[in-house]
Design an enzyme around this catalytic site. Structure first.
Site, mmCIF file in Angstrom:
data_model
loop_
_atom_site.group_PDB
_atom_site.id
_atom_site.type_symbol
_atom_site.label_atom_id
_atom_site.label_comp_id
_atom_site.label_asym_id
_atom_site.label_seq_id
_atom_site.Cartn_x
_atom_site.Cartn_y
_atom_site.Cartn_z
ATOM 1 N N CYS A 1 -64.654 -60.823 33.852
ATOM 2 C CA CYS A 1 -64.484 -59.578 34.595
ATOM 3 C C CYS A 1 -65.795 -58.793 34.490
ATOM 4 O O CYS A 1 -66.367 -58.693 33.402
ATOM 5 C CB CYS A 1 -63.333 -58.781 33.996
ATOM 6 S SG CYS A 1 -61.854 -59.793 33.742
ATOM 7 N N CYS B 1 -65.965 -55.985 31.822
ATOM 8 C CA CYS B 1 -65.424 -56.335 30.500
ATOM 9 C C CYS B 1 -66.013 -55.462 29.382
ATOM 10 O O CYS B 1 -67.226 -55.325 29.260
ATOM 11 C CB CYS B 1 -65.707 -57.790 30.194
ATOM 12 S SG CYS B 1 -65.154 -58.269 28.553
ATOM 13 N N ARG C 1 -51.815 -52.832 11.938
ATOM 14 C CA ARG C 1 -52.056 -53.941 12.862
ATOM 15 C C ARG C 1 -53.528 -54.364 12.850
ATOM 16 O O ARG C 1 -54.406 -53.550 12.569
ATOM 17 C CB ARG C 1 -51.635 -53.582 14.281
ATOM 18 C CG ARG C 1 -52.247 -52.300 14.832
ATOM 19 C CD ARG C 1 -51.296 -51.741 15.898
ATOM 20 N NE ARG C 1 -51.802 -50.574 16.573
ATOM 21 C CZ ARG C 1 -51.627 -49.310 16.150
ATOM 22 N NH1 ARG C 1 -51.019 -49.080 14.988
ATOM 23 N NH2 ARG C 1 -52.065 -48.305 16.853
ATOM 24 N N ASP D 1 -64.161 -48.460 29.896
ATOM 25 C CA ASP D 1 -65.006 -48.276 28.705
ATOM 26 C C ASP D 1 -66.480 -48.206 29.092
ATOM 27 O O ASP D 1 -66.873 -48.658 30.176
ATOM 28 C CB ASP D 1 -64.783 -49.439 27.730
ATOM 29 C CG ASP D 1 -63.384 -49.395 27.135
ATOM 30 O OD1 ASP D 1 -62.997 -48.327 26.642
ATOM 31 O OD2 ASP D 1 -62.682 -50.425 27.191
ATOM 32 N N ASP E 1 -60.235 -45.454 24.948
ATOM 33 C CA ASP E 1 -60.714 -45.918 23.639
ATOM 34 C C ASP E 1 -61.918 -45.078 23.270
ATOM 35 O O ASP E 1 -62.947 -45.111 23.964
ATOM 36 C CB ASP E 1 -61.116 -47.394 23.712
ATOM 37 C CG ASP E 1 -60.050 -48.282 23.112
ATOM 38 O OD1 ASP E 1 -59.839 -48.203 21.895
ATOM 39 O OD2 ASP E 1 -59.420 -49.038 23.880
ATOM 40 N N ARG F 1 -58.462 -51.743 12.668
ATOM 41 C CA ARG F 1 -58.751 -50.344 13.011
ATOM 42 C C ARG F 1 -57.626 -49.416 12.553
ATOM 43 O O ARG F 1 -57.856 -48.305 12.139
ATOM 44 C CB ARG F 1 -58.888 -50.263 14.538
ATOM 45 C CG ARG F 1 -59.827 -49.210 15.049
ATOM 46 C CD ARG F 1 -59.844 -49.153 16.578
ATOM 47 N NE ARG F 1 -59.885 -50.411 17.281
ATOM 48 C CZ ARG F 1 -61.005 -51.033 17.650
ATOM 49 N NH1 ARG F 1 -62.166 -50.501 17.394
ATOM 50 N NH2 ARG F 1 -60.947 -52.189 18.293
ATOM 51 N N TYR F 2 -56.407 -49.890 12.687
ATOM 52 C CA TYR F 2 -55.223 -49.098 12.331
ATOM 53 C C TYR F 2 -54.552 -49.787 11.137
ATOM 54 O O TYR F 2 -54.570 -51.013 11.042
ATOM 55 C CB TYR F 2 -54.228 -49.054 13.482
ATOM 56 C CG TYR F 2 -54.797 -48.600 14.808
ATOM 57 C CD1 TYR F 2 -54.900 -47.252 15.119
ATOM 58 C CD2 TYR F 2 -55.199 -49.535 15.753
ATOM 59 C CE1 TYR F 2 -55.402 -46.843 16.346
ATOM 60 C CE2 TYR F 2 -55.707 -49.129 16.985
ATOM 61 C CZ TYR F 2 -55.799 -47.788 17.278
ATOM 62 O OH TYR F 2 -56.296 -47.389 18.489
ATOM 63 N N LYS G 1 -57.443 -45.468 20.236
ATOM 64 C CA LYS G 1 -57.014 -45.031 21.578
ATOM 65 C C LYS G 1 -56.392 -43.648 21.513
ATOM 66 O O LYS G 1 -55.635 -43.352 20.597
ATOM 67 C CB LYS G 1 -55.946 -45.980 22.106
ATOM 68 C CG LYS G 1 -56.470 -47.312 22.553
ATOM 69 C CD LYS G 1 -55.361 -48.158 23.129
ATOM 70 C CE LYS G 1 -55.906 -49.517 23.522
ATOM 71 N NZ LYS G 1 -56.544 -50.233 22.387
ATOM 72 N N ARG H 1 -65.951 -56.216 26.339
ATOM 73 C CA ARG H 1 -66.567 -57.078 25.318
ATOM 74 C C ARG H 1 -67.599 -57.997 25.968
ATOM 75 O O ARG H 1 -67.824 -59.119 25.511
ATOM 76 C CB ARG H 1 -65.498 -57.904 24.602
ATOM 77 C CG ARG H 1 -64.540 -57.078 23.780
ATOM 78 C CD ARG H 1 -63.868 -57.878 22.664
ATOM 79 N NE ARG H 1 -63.040 -56.979 21.885
ATOM 80 C CZ ARG H 1 -61.710 -56.980 21.906
ATOM 81 N NH1 ARG H 1 -61.056 -57.861 22.620
ATOM 82 N NH2 ARG H 1 -61.028 -56.110 21.172
ATOM 83 N N CYS I 1 -63.419 -67.004 28.163
ATOM 84 C CA CYS I 1 -62.372 -66.580 29.112
ATOM 85 C C CYS I 1 -62.372 -67.534 30.296
ATOM 86 O O CYS I 1 -63.367 -68.205 30.568
ATOM 87 C CB CYS I 1 -62.653 -65.176 29.634
ATOM 88 S SG CYS I 1 -62.731 -63.953 28.321
#
Ligand code: SF4
Length: 346
Positions: free
Chosen positions: A105, A108, A92, A271, A308, A88-89, A315, A110, A101
């Site tokens: 959560c 989440c 990085r 999100d 985000d 995205r950047y 972000k 994702r 996982c």
């Protein structure tokens, strides 16, 4: 360690009333459920609003999908040039080694991509291709291991991925995002910690914690094993309604993190993940919390409140501003008590 994965198991442990079992089965059929017994034991079953239960016990509200919610809320897909990489950047990339996982959560971001039945983790060939992608782009300075939870992988597999990154000269920093010190602290063994350390690179670990009660003695010991090995620790926290959206809860959490040698890094605005409306706050609530935190806790305890932007635009910091006015002749700045002060322009 026993893990609760079904509505029946949640009922047997008194975490879901029998009358709601069938409704929760529908939620579990839609979104992955896994709750290690050690985390479940932190839940106060007499509290209908328990902040640990709100994070991990499925809720029928998850089937209420709002029009503004998105399958891929932060736009990973739009920035994924090859399997396992999100770029995205310029400087990085995310490297997603797994979609599994230790705990799922309920908020989440994702949630459509993680869990059993979702695409498996990176095969050795896909990992080699992802490393080739990173190797051929000298602008990539930092690689962020995420998922899923990268620390679900064995030390052997983590070591292989880390060694691959160690061999790329222009990669200087490897950051690992994980919930494992909270979800299953005993998995953070000396062998796993050794696997994360690679010569010539800085390894950071960002620990996902949302409520002070998650930082049990065992979780603190797991974080200490990482910190004692010389790995700097950061935190990421999601702002969640009924979990940490009060000044007291946020203050206690941030202080507890700093006491564990974890520097508060991000406070994420919730999100637009499907079925998570009941866990999101509005932005004004987050800004007010940040303002109150600034007024009462050390600078060490201050995370950056970020959003985000949907669609993969990255972000943006969305915390409160203390510059009331900034003009040619002077600026007006507010202090932590809300008192305004004039300041010369230069
Ligand atoms: S640990 Fe992270 S990736 Fe896994 S369910 Fe929780 S928020 Fe999602």
């Amino acid at each position: 360690m026993t893990t609760l994965r079904t509505a029946t198991q949640l009922c047997e442990h008194g975490l879901v009333p029998p009358a709601r079992r069938q409704a929760i089965e529908k939620v579990a059929a839609r979104y992955a459920v896994a709750l290690p017994e050690s985390l479940a034991s932190l839940i106060d079953k007499n509290d209908p609003d328990d902040p640990i239960a709100r994070q991990f016990v499925p809720d029928v509200a998850e089937l209420d999908h709002r029009p503004e919610e998105l399958m891929d809320p932060i736009g990973d897909e739009a920035h994924s040039p090859i399997e396992g990489i999100v770029h995205r950047y310029p400087d990085r990339v995310l490297l997603k080694l797994t979609h599994i996982c230790r705990v799922y959560c309920r908020f989440c971001f994702r949630r459509e991509m993680v869990g059993p039945g979702k695409p498996a983790g990176l095969s050795p060939a896909a990992l080699a291709a992802a490393l080739d992608y990173i190797r051929s782009r000298p602008q990539i300075w930092e690689v962020i291991l995420t998922g899923g939870d990268p620390l679900i992988l064995s030390p052997r597999r983590l070591r292989a991925a880390m060694k691959g990154l160690a061999a790329i000269d222009h990669v200087k920093v490897v950051r690992i995002h994980t919930r494992m010190p909270v979800a299953e602290p005993t998995r953070v063994t000396a062998d796993l910690v050794r696997a994360l350390k690679i010569k010539g690179k800085a390894t950071y670990v960002a620990v996902h914690v949302n409520h002070p009660r998650e930082l049990t003695a065992k979780a603190r010991a797991a974080c200490a094993r990482l910190a004692d090995a010389g790995i700097p620790l950061l935190s990421q926290t999601v702002l969640l309604a009924g979990v940490n959206d009060t000044p007291d809860a946020m203050d206690e959490l941030m202080r507890a993190l700093v006491e564990c040698r974890i520097k508060p890094y991000y406070l994420h605005h919730g999100d637009l993940a499907p079925g998570t409306r009941h866990l999101r706050t509005d932005i004004a609530t987050g800004q007010e919390l940040m303002r109150r935190l600034r007024g009462r806790a050390s600078g060490l305890c201050q995370p950056t409140y970020v959003l985000d932007i949907p669609g993969g635009h990255g972000k943006s910091p969305i915390g409160p501003s203390y510059v009331v006015r900034s003009e040619k002749a002077e600026a007006v700045v507010e202090d932590f008590n809300g008192v305004q002060h004039r300041y010369p322009a230069r």
